[in-house]
Design a protein around this motif. Structure first.
Motif, PDB file in Angstrom:
ATOM      1  N   PHE A 198     -28.962  76.676  89.485  1.00 50.02           N
ATOM      2  CA  PHE A 198     -29.846  77.731  89.979  1.00 50.02           C
ATOM      3  C   PHE A 198     -30.866  77.159  90.959  1.00 50.02           C
ATOM      4  O   PHE A 198     -31.267  77.834  91.914  1.00 50.02           O
ATOM      5  N   MET A 199     -31.301  75.934  90.723  1.00 50.73           N
ATOM      6  CA  MET A 199     -32.364  75.350  91.527  1.00 50.73           C
ATOM      7  C   MET A 199     -31.865  74.575  92.745  1.00 50.73           C
ATOM      8  O   MET A 199     -32.617  74.366  93.698  1.00 50.73           O
ATOM      9  N   ASP A 200     -30.634  74.123  92.717  1.00 51.19           N
ATOM     10  CA  ASP A 200     -30.136  73.250  93.788  1.00 51.19           C
ATOM     11  C   ASP A 200     -29.719  74.063  95.010  1.00 51.19           C
ATOM     12  O   ASP A 200     -28.951  75.019  94.906  1.00 51.19           O
ATOM     13  N   TYR A 201     -30.234  73.662  96.146  1.00 51.68           N
ATOM     14  CA  TYR A 201     -29.868  74.311  97.407  1.00 51.68           C
ATOM     15  C   TYR A 201     -29.026  73.408  98.294  1.00 51.68           C
ATOM     16  O   TYR A 201     -28.048  73.845  98.901  1.00 51.68           O
ATOM     17  N   LEU A 202     -29.373  72.114  98.346  1.00 50.25           N
ATOM     18  CA  LEU A 202     -28.812  71.217  99.345  1.00 50.25           C
ATOM     19  C   LEU A 202     -27.303  71.039  99.194  1.00 50.25           C
ATOM     20  O   LEU A 202     -26.534  71.273 100.136  1.00 50.25           O
ATOM     21  N   LEU A 203     -26.853  70.647  98.003  1.00 51.37           N
ATOM     22  CA  LEU A 203     -25.428  70.414  97.806  1.00 51.37           C
ATOM     23  C   LEU A 203     -24.621  71.701  97.966  1.00 51.37           C
ATOM     24  O   LEU A 203     -23.545  71.696  98.566  1.00 51.37           O
ATOM     25  N   ALA A 204     -25.159  72.800  97.424  1.00 57.62           N
ATOM     26  CA  ALA A 204     -24.445  74.073  97.541  1.00 57.62           C
ATOM     27  C   ALA A 204     -24.306  74.492  99.000  1.00 57.62           C
ATOM     28  O   ALA A 204     -23.254  74.997  99.419  1.00 57.62           O
ATOM     29  N   LYS A 205     -25.342  74.282  99.790  1.00 54.89           N
ATOM     30  CA  LYS A 205     -25.297  74.680 101.192  1.00 54.89           C
ATOM     31  C   LYS A 205     -24.322  73.825 101.984  1.00 54.89           C
ATOM     32  O   LYS A 205     -23.627  74.309 102.892  1.00 54.89           O
ATOM     33  N   VAL A 206     -24.247  72.529 101.658  1.00 54.19           N
ATOM     34  CA  VAL A 206     -23.378  71.616 102.400  1.00 54.19           C
ATOM     35  C   VAL A 206     -21.913  71.808 102.005  1.00 54.19           C
ATOM     36  O   VAL A 206     -21.026  71.859 102.860  1.00 54.19           O
ATOM     37  N   LEU A 207     -21.641  71.918 100.710  1.00 55.16           N
ATOM     38  CA  LEU A 207     -20.256  71.970 100.249  1.00 55.16           C
ATOM     39  C   LEU A 207     -19.642  73.360 100.375  1.00 55.16           C
ATOM     40  O   LEU A 207     -18.447  73.490 100.637  1.00 55.16           O
ATOM     41  N   LEU A 208     -20.436  74.397 100.153  1.00 52.60           N
ATOM     42  CA  LEU A 208     -19.917  75.766 100.218  1.00 52.60           C
ATOM     43  C   LEU A 208     -20.076  76.293 101.635  1.00 52.60           C
ATOM     44  O   LEU A 208     -21.195  76.371 102.145  1.00 52.60           O
ATOM     45  N   THR A 209     -18.993  76.645 102.256  1.00 51.78           N
ATOM     46  CA  THR A 209     -19.009  76.967 103.678  1.00 51.78           C
ATOM     47  C   THR A 209     -19.042  78.457 103.994  1.00 51.78           C
ATOM     48  O   THR A 209     -19.390  78.842 105.110  1.00 51.78           O
ATOM     49  N   SER A 210     -18.691  79.318 103.041  1.00 52.47           N
ATOM     50  CA  SER A 210     -18.653  80.754 103.317  1.00 52.47           C
ATOM     51  C   SER A 210     -19.693  81.471 102.466  1.00 52.47           C
ATOM     52  O   SER A 210     -19.948  81.071 101.321  1.00 52.47           O
ATOM     53  N   PRO A 211     -20.317  82.530 103.003  1.00 51.96           N
ATOM     54  CA  PRO A 211     -21.322  83.273 102.218  1.00 51.96           C
ATOM     55  C   PRO A 211     -20.771  83.828 100.919  1.00 51.96           C
ATOM     56  O   PRO A 211     -21.516  83.981  99.944  1.00 51.96           O
ATOM     57  N   GLN A 212     -19.460  84.129 100.861  1.00 50.51           N
ATOM     58  CA  GLN A 212     -18.869  84.667  99.635  1.00 50.51           C
ATOM     59  C   GLN A 212     -18.835  83.640  98.502  1.00 50.51           C
ATOM     60  O   GLN A 212     -18.711  84.013  97.340  1.00 50.51           O
ATOM     61  N   SER A 213     -18.936  82.356  98.836  1.00 48.97           N
ATOM     62  CA  SER A 213     -18.878  81.312  97.815  1.00 48.97           C
ATOM     63  C   SER A 213     -20.246  80.723  97.504  1.00 48.97           C
ATOM     64  O   SER A 213     -20.363  79.856  96.649  1.00 48.97           O
ATOM     65  N   TYR A 214     -21.300  81.190  98.170  1.00 44.32           N
ATOM     66  CA  TYR A 214     -22.639  80.641  97.970  1.00 44.32           C
ATOM     67  C   TYR A 214     -23.138  80.865  96.544  1.00 44.32           C
ATOM     68  O   TYR A 214     -22.770  81.841  95.881  1.00 44.32           O
ATOM     69  N   THR A 215     -24.013  79.949  96.107  1.00 43.71           N
ATOM     70  CA  THR A 215     -24.792  80.170  94.900  1.00 43.71           C
ATOM     71  C   THR A 215     -26.068  80.923  95.281  1.00 43.71           C
ATOM     72  O   THR A 215     -26.315  81.198  96.454  1.00 43.71           O
ATOM     73  N   LEU A 216     -26.877  81.253  94.288  1.00 38.38           N
ATOM     74  CA  LEU A 216     -28.083  82.037  94.564  1.00 38.38           C
ATOM     75  C   LEU A 216     -29.041  81.312  95.501  1.00 38.38           C
ATOM     76  O   LEU A 216     -29.596  81.924  96.420  1.00 38.38           O
ATOM     77  N   ALA A 217     -29.240  80.023  95.271  1.00 38.81           N
ATOM     78  CA  ALA A 217     -30.181  79.281  96.110  1.00 38.81           C
ATOM     79  C   ALA A 217     -29.736  79.269  97.567  1.00 38.81           C
ATOM     80  O   ALA A 217     -30.538  79.528  98.477  1.00 38.81           O
ATOM     81  N   ALA A 218     -28.465  78.995  97.796  1.00 39.45           N
ATOM     82  CA  ALA A 218     -27.954  78.950  99.172  1.00 39.45           C
ATOM     83  C   ALA A 218     -27.909  80.337  99.796  1.00 39.45           C
ATOM     84  O   ALA A 218     -28.212  80.517 100.975  1.00 39.45           O
ATOM     85  N   GLY A 219     -27.541  81.339  99.005  1.00 45.32           N
ATOM     86  CA  GLY A 219     -27.437  82.691  99.535  1.00 45.32           C
ATOM     87  C   GLY A 219     -28.788  83.287  99.874  1.00 45.32           C
ATOM     88  O   GLY A 219     -28.982  83.853 100.958  1.00 45.32           O
TER      89      GLY A 219
END
Length: 298
Positions: free
Chosen positions: A228-249
């Protein structure tokens, strides 16, 4: 005799000497620092709460804007963004990470605490040294690992890779924590259970795990909160908005000019805290009852 007794009671009425001038100044400074710390935490949360329900806030959060209660920013989240998809992705990643971490750490912590085997100290040192390397430093290795595994297993997604990264990091750090906790449990309980005919696995299942339930609860909570808290790894590894976690989205609501909506970001931040708070409240009983119920079962 009565006078002596009364004098003794007066003498020991308080075991603390009266505060000196420097002591009073120290207490005053301590309270000033505590109030400043509380203000620094509560004020941004208050502004986020007000902005989320303020219908007069537009694309940007205006500090001097008049307040008008509205839920349109929440409606924007559910109708104009992929918020529900982000929630689903985060819950799947966080839940899977917590479950895998609990299963593995419960075994590794018990093994390192109760068994002496070849390479034990070396592996513990290796785990400790790995923790000093920043997670983001291995991003190239993560991409390489994903390419290799996805070539063998086409269904292996980037979200699965993210789960493995979170789980691997949680296992390494929490193994030390659980090992230290189990070290404090007397080995006489193990010996008594073995005399009664318990196998090593039954000692682990019936004696150690119930006693270690409070620490396992904390580990589960930490592992669940991490995605829930991590943004950096999720933003780098997940490339499409449909696969984002809450922090990245949610971060796209304050960085992307096409979807810029800061009040909606504040509303999403409030909603993000809901499952974490619910989980914390639900697990509070385990933190208190685990110590006593585990020892009784043993």
């Amino acid at each position: 005799m009565m006078k002596r007794k009364e004098n003794k009671e007066k003498l020991y009425l308080s075991d603390k000497p009266p505060l000196t001038l420097f002591g009073k100044i120290g207490i005053f400074i301590t309270y000033v620092i505590l109030f400043a710390w509380v203000y620094a935490i509560i004020w941004p949360l208050f502004q986020m709460f007000v902005s989320a329900f303020n219908g007069k806030q537009q694309q940007y959060i205006m500090a001097n804007s008049n307040f008008e209660f509205s839920i349109r920013h929440f409606q924007y989240l559910f109708t104009e963004t992929l918020y529900l998809t982000w929630v689903k992705n985060t819950l799947i990643i966080a839940g899977t990470t917590a479950i895998l971490t609990l299963i593995v750490v419960s075994f590794t912590g018990y093994a390192y605490s109760r068994y002496r085997f070849k390479g034990r100290n070396a592996s513990l040192m290796a785990i400790l040294l790995i923790q000093t390397i920043p997670t983001f430093a291995g991003i190239t290795a993560y991409f390489t690992m994903h390419s290799i595994v996805s070539a063998i297993i086409p269904q292996f997604s980037r979200q699965m890779m993210l789960i493995l990264i979170y789980t691997g990091g949680a296992i390494a750090s929490n193994t030390f924590i659980l090992k230290g906790y189990i070290d404090s449990v007397s080995t006489e309980l193990d010996d008594a259970a073995k005399i009664d005919g318990c196998s090593n696995f039954n000692v682990y299942r019936l004696i150690i795990m119930p006693i270690a339930r409070p620490m396992l609860t904390i580990i589960a909570l930490w592992s669940f909160i991490g995605p829930f808290m991590d943004y950096l790894l999720a933003k780098v590894l997940l490339t499409s908005p449909q696969s984002y976690t809450l922090a990245a989205g949610l971060y796209t609501l304050v960085t992307d000019f096409r979807t810029m909506n800061q009040p909606a970001f504040a509303a999403g931040g409030l909603l993000t805290a809901v499952p974490i708070v619910i989980l914390f409240i639900a697990l509070q009983k385990q933190l208190v009852s685990g110590l006593t119920s585990g020892s009784v079962k043993g």
